[in-house]
Design an enzyme around this catalytic site. Structure first.
Site, mmCIF file in Angstrom:
data_model
loop_
_atom_site.group_PDB
_atom_site.id
_atom_site.type_symbol
_atom_site.label_atom_id
_atom_site.label_comp_id
_atom_site.label_asym_id
_atom_site.label_seq_id
_atom_site.Cartn_x
_atom_site.Cartn_y
_atom_site.Cartn_z
ATOM 1 N N GLY A 44 0.837 -1.195 0.000
ATOM 2 C CA GLY A 44 0.000 0.000 0.000
ATOM 3 C C GLY A 44 0.869 1.241 0.000
ATOM 4 N N THR A 97 0.846 4.744 5.041
ATOM 5 C CA THR A 97 0.240 3.630 5.790
ATOM 6 C C THR A 97 1.324 2.664 6.266
ATOM 7 O OG1 THR A 97 -1.590 3.817 4.219
ATOM 8 C CG2 THR A 97 -1.656 1.963 5.735
ATOM 9 N N GLU A 129 5.570 -3.390 1.182
ATOM 10 C CA GLU A 129 5.751 -3.061 -0.241
ATOM 11 C C GLU A 129 4.988 -1.767 -0.477
ATOM 12 O OE1 GLU A 129 7.638 -4.895 -2.017
ATOM 13 O OE2 GLU A 129 7.631 -6.864 -1.051
ATOM 14 N N GLU A 170 9.802 -9.898 -1.256
ATOM 15 C CA GLU A 170 8.972 -11.087 -1.430
ATOM 16 C C GLU A 170 9.275 -11.696 -2.787
ATOM 17 O OE1 GLU A 170 4.939 -10.748 -0.040
ATOM 18 O OE2 GLU A 170 5.521 -9.431 1.591
HETATM 19 P P1 NAD Z 1 -3.344 2.529 1.340
HETATM 20 O O1 NAD Z 1 -2.039 2.502 2.048
HETATM 21 O O2 NAD Z 1 -4.253 3.665 1.551
HETATM 22 O O3 NAD Z 1 -4.200 1.222 1.707
HETATM 23 C C1 NAD Z 1 -3.684 -0.071 1.531
HETATM 24 C C2 NAD Z 1 -4.381 -1.013 2.500
HETATM 25 O O4 NAD Z 1 -4.029 -0.662 3.835
HETATM 26 C C3 NAD Z 1 -5.902 -0.964 2.439
HETATM 27 O O5 NAD Z 1 -6.407 -2.285 2.566
HETATM 28 C C4 NAD Z 1 -6.250 -0.124 3.657
HETATM 29 O O6 NAD Z 1 -7.536 -0.385 4.148
HETATM 30 C C5 NAD Z 1 -5.190 -0.564 4.631
HETATM 31 N N1 NAD Z 1 -4.903 0.372 5.733
HETATM 32 C C6 NAD Z 1 -5.066 1.719 5.751
HETATM 33 N N2 NAD Z 1 -4.710 2.216 6.949
HETATM 34 C C7 NAD Z 1 -4.281 1.177 7.706
HETATM 35 C C8 NAD Z 1 -3.772 1.051 9.031
HETATM 36 N N3 NAD Z 1 -3.626 2.103 9.832
HETATM 37 N N4 NAD Z 1 -3.429 -0.183 9.471
HETATM 38 C C9 NAD Z 1 -3.561 -1.249 8.671
HETATM 39 N N5 NAD Z 1 -4.054 -1.200 7.420
HETATM 40 C C10 NAD Z 1 -4.403 0.001 6.938
HETATM 41 O O7 NAD Z 1 -2.991 2.340 -0.198
HETATM 42 P P2 NAD Z 1 -4.011 2.380 -1.431
HETATM 43 O O8 NAD Z 1 -4.409 3.788 -1.688
HETATM 44 O O9 NAD Z 1 -5.037 1.338 -1.253
HETATM 45 O O10 NAD Z 1 -3.038 1.875 -2.606
HETATM 46 C C11 NAD Z 1 -2.206 2.698 -3.358
HETATM 47 C C12 NAD Z 1 -0.772 2.619 -2.842
HETATM 48 O O11 NAD Z 1 -0.296 1.289 -2.866
HETATM 49 C C13 NAD Z 1 0.170 3.404 -3.716
HETATM 50 O O12 NAD Z 1 1.040 4.153 -2.908
HETATM 51 C C14 NAD Z 1 0.944 2.336 -4.470
HETATM 52 O O13 NAD Z 1 2.219 2.711 -4.909
HETATM 53 C C15 NAD Z 1 1.003 1.262 -3.443
HETATM 54 N N6 NAD Z 1 1.286 -0.028 -4.061
HETATM 55 C C16 NAD Z 1 2.513 -0.613 -3.844
HETATM 56 C C17 NAD Z 1 2.811 -1.825 -4.452
HETATM 57 C C18 NAD Z 1 4.132 -2.524 -4.236
HETATM 58 O O14 NAD Z 1 4.210 -3.693 -4.524
HETATM 59 N N7 NAD Z 1 5.163 -1.857 -3.747
HETATM 60 C C19 NAD Z 1 1.856 -2.446 -5.260
HETATM 61 C C20 NAD Z 1 0.630 -1.812 -5.457
HETATM 62 C C21 NAD Z 1 0.351 -0.608 -4.833
#
Ligand code: NAD
Length: 527
Positions: free
Chosen positions: A278, A282, A301, A506
């Site tokens: 994510g 976060t 990641e 991973e």
């Molecule tokens: P996000 O961080 O907002 O949310 C990701 C997940 O985390 C969701 O399921 C959300 O509900 C959960 N979450 C939010 N707050 C949390 C907390 N305090 N504790 C535990 N879980 C929590 O990200 P998003 O907007 O859903 O996704 C976009 C982001 O993901 C972008 O920054 C993108 O670059 C990243 N991403 C990274 C990869 C990678 O492999 N490095 C792959 C895909 C997406």
């Protein structure tokens, strides 16, 4: 359960029509049963990004719902961790097979729920199945010649690992400690326990299965929490687990918000590891929230702001096509998208009109490009475009979209120049169909510009010079580098980011690090 009759796009489309009047209601999946979350009265609404209308009601699971799922997982762990790896592999292969059998259903729903094109969704469903059956290229691969060009040793296929086939429970190397009383020492791995698997919305099924498959393969059990913005395919996957007859509790799914369900999951003392994909913010939060639980396995990641370096010796047509794909695939909503293009000054005048023309004709909203995922995300992207306008960027394509979108979250592709390297538009992840183009003069400058960023996830290097591919590629701050290609993956290689883009890796044996505990056992020759 009626969902399971819909195995063609037409049937899924018909289903969508019925759910348009009455949105689908998801339920948690615990111990192989579907449950209403205790707080389901507060169900979240998730919207169809193409229309802006409510598509599904997602449970807003409470900490108590999460605890129930964690308890089910913990109860399943002793038996699953001791299940012979061949049996675990057989069940994972079954899951792969069932995903493939229901490919149309998954692909149509992924496309509707996330906004991605059907073709993109189909590719992601294939990859989701592959995640469960992961294997390797054949030994007679044409890549052997390339390997030699790079001065590298070709792979030994005998040592290649498979998530679902030979599942790693290695005993490790035996060593002897010589001395007055000789001692044998060996390393032993065991599954680490209950995992919390948390995923984002951009490639929902693909990323979720990328965590679930190795987690279960290495003998761990899990509670997964997919993104509340795109939960449908995770819900469908639960029925696959049931049909594959995975033992109850081995994999559980809770739906809901990050701040409540996600947070309760990562902080549960019974959860021995967290694999999270994510945003950077976060990830930092999860690291802080779990810091006191020192032994918890944490793999993060996170986001990227990935450079795409185009050198003076490229074939322009190829460079344009690759740069466009890397920038706009899935409407720029892939963590690996190349959103900062740096091109050698001598080819800039040629590149820019060719690139703009190509994108204009080939990346069309509703055709090759879907909408962005949500209203919140639309507003975030819009705010970066408003900032670019304020900083007097030139919009060669696209504009600042209207503030209040009607009928879906559509943003046509944007190509920007004229921003300073310090601009937040160049420094921060936008995660949408927005690319900046800047120039460099020397190789060192190209590397410096690429590395002038807090993130370090991925990079593309375009050149015809093999030695430059290595020279530049190996100096970029990125966990993944692609030379003259993009988004290609061999699942045994490491996946992860440098700097703010995450901790841990991973893929193949790297996933084994995440999901197992390592200990050294010492035994004297006599006692
Ligand atoms: P996000 O961080 O907002 O949310 C990701 C997940 O985390 C969701 O399921 C959300 O509900 C959960 N979450 C939010 N707050 C949390 C907390 N305090 N504790 C535990 N879980 C929590 O990200 P998003 O907007 O859903 O996704 C976009 C982001 O993901 C972008 O920054 C993108 O670059 C990243 N991403 C990274 C990869 C990678 O492999 N490095 C792959 C895909 C997406």
């Amino acid at each position: 359960a009626t969902l399971w009759n819909a195995d063609t796009p037409d049937a899924a489309e018909a289903l969508l029509q019925t759910t348009a009047a009455k949105p689908l209601r998801l339920q948690n999946f615990v111990g192989n049963e579907f449950y209403k979350a205790s707080s389901s009265v507060d169900a979240l609404e998730s919207f169809n990004p193409r229309t802006g209308k409510v598509l599904v009601h997602v449970p807003s699971s409470s900490a108590a719902d999460v605890d129930q799922a964690v308890d089910a997982a913990a109860a399943a762990f002793p038996s699953w961790s001791r299940t012979p790896r061949q049996e675990r592999a057989r069940l994972l292969q079954k899951v792969a097979h069932l995903i493939q059998e229901n490919k149309n259903l998954f692909a149509v729903w992924e496309s509707i729920d996330q906004g991605k094109t059907l073709a993109r969704a189909e590719a992601e469903v294939d990859r989701a199945a592959t995640n469960f059956r992961y294997g390797l290229v054949a030994p007679d691969s044409p890549l052997y010649a390339v390997t030699k060009n790079f001065g590298l040793t070709p792979p030994n296929t005998a040592t290649n690992s498979y998530f679902a086939q030979f599942i790693l429970h290695e005993e490790g190397t035996v060593r002897y400690v010589d001395g007055e009383s000789p001692v044998m020492a060996y390393e032993h791995r065991s599954p680490a326990g209950v995992f919390g698997l948390i995923t984002p919305w951009n490639m929902p099924l693909y990323l979720l299965t990328w965590k679930i498959a190795p987690c279960l393969a290495f003998g761990c059990v899990a509670v997964a929490k997919p993104s509340e913005v795109t939960s449908v395919t995770a819900f469908l996957l639960c029925e696959i687990f049931r049909q594959a007859k995975l033992p109850p509790g081995v994999i559980n799914m809770v739906f809901g918000k990050g701040a409540t369900a996600g947070s309760a999951l990562v902080t549960s003392p019974k959860v021995r590891g967290v694999s999270f994909t994510g945003g950077v913010g976060t990830g930092i939060r999860i690291r802080q929230d779990t810091a006191a639980d020192v032994g918890k396995h944490i793999s993060l990641e996170l986001g990227g702001k990935n450079p795409n370096l185009i050198f003076e010796d490229v074939e322009m047509g190829k460079a344009v096509r690759l740069a466009a794909r890397a920038a706009f695939e899935n409407t720029g909503q892939i963590c690996l998208c190349g959103s900062r293009i740096y091109i050698h000054r001598s080819r800039y005048e040629e590149f820019l009109p060719a690139f703009v023309g190509y994108v204009k004709h080939n990346y069309i909203c509703g055709g090759t490009l879907g909408p962005v995922v949500s209203r919140e995300h639309y507003s975030k992207i819009r705010s970066y475009l408003a900032l670019a306008q304020k900083e007097s960027a030139t919009f060669h394509l696209g504009s600042v979209p209207e503030e209040d979108p009607q009928g879906g979250y559509w943003i046509p592709p944007v190509v920007l120049t004229g921003l300073s390297q310090e601009s937040r538009v160049i420094q921060e992840e936008i995660f949408g169909p927005v690319v900046t183009v800047s120039t460099f003069e020397t190789e060192d400058e190209a590397i410096a510009l690429a590395n002038d960023n807090a993130n370090g996830l991925a990079a593309v290097v375009m050149t015809n010079d093999v030695s430059r591919m290595r020279r530049v590629g190996e100096r970029i701050d990125a966990g993944l580098v692609w030379a003259n290609c993009w988004l290609v993956r061999e699942l045994g290689t490491s996946f992860g980011g440098l700097k703010a883009s995450g901790v841990g890796r991973e893929g193949g044996v790297h996933s084994r690090e995440v999901f197992t505990n390592l200990r050294t056992v010492h035994v004297p020759s006599s006692w």
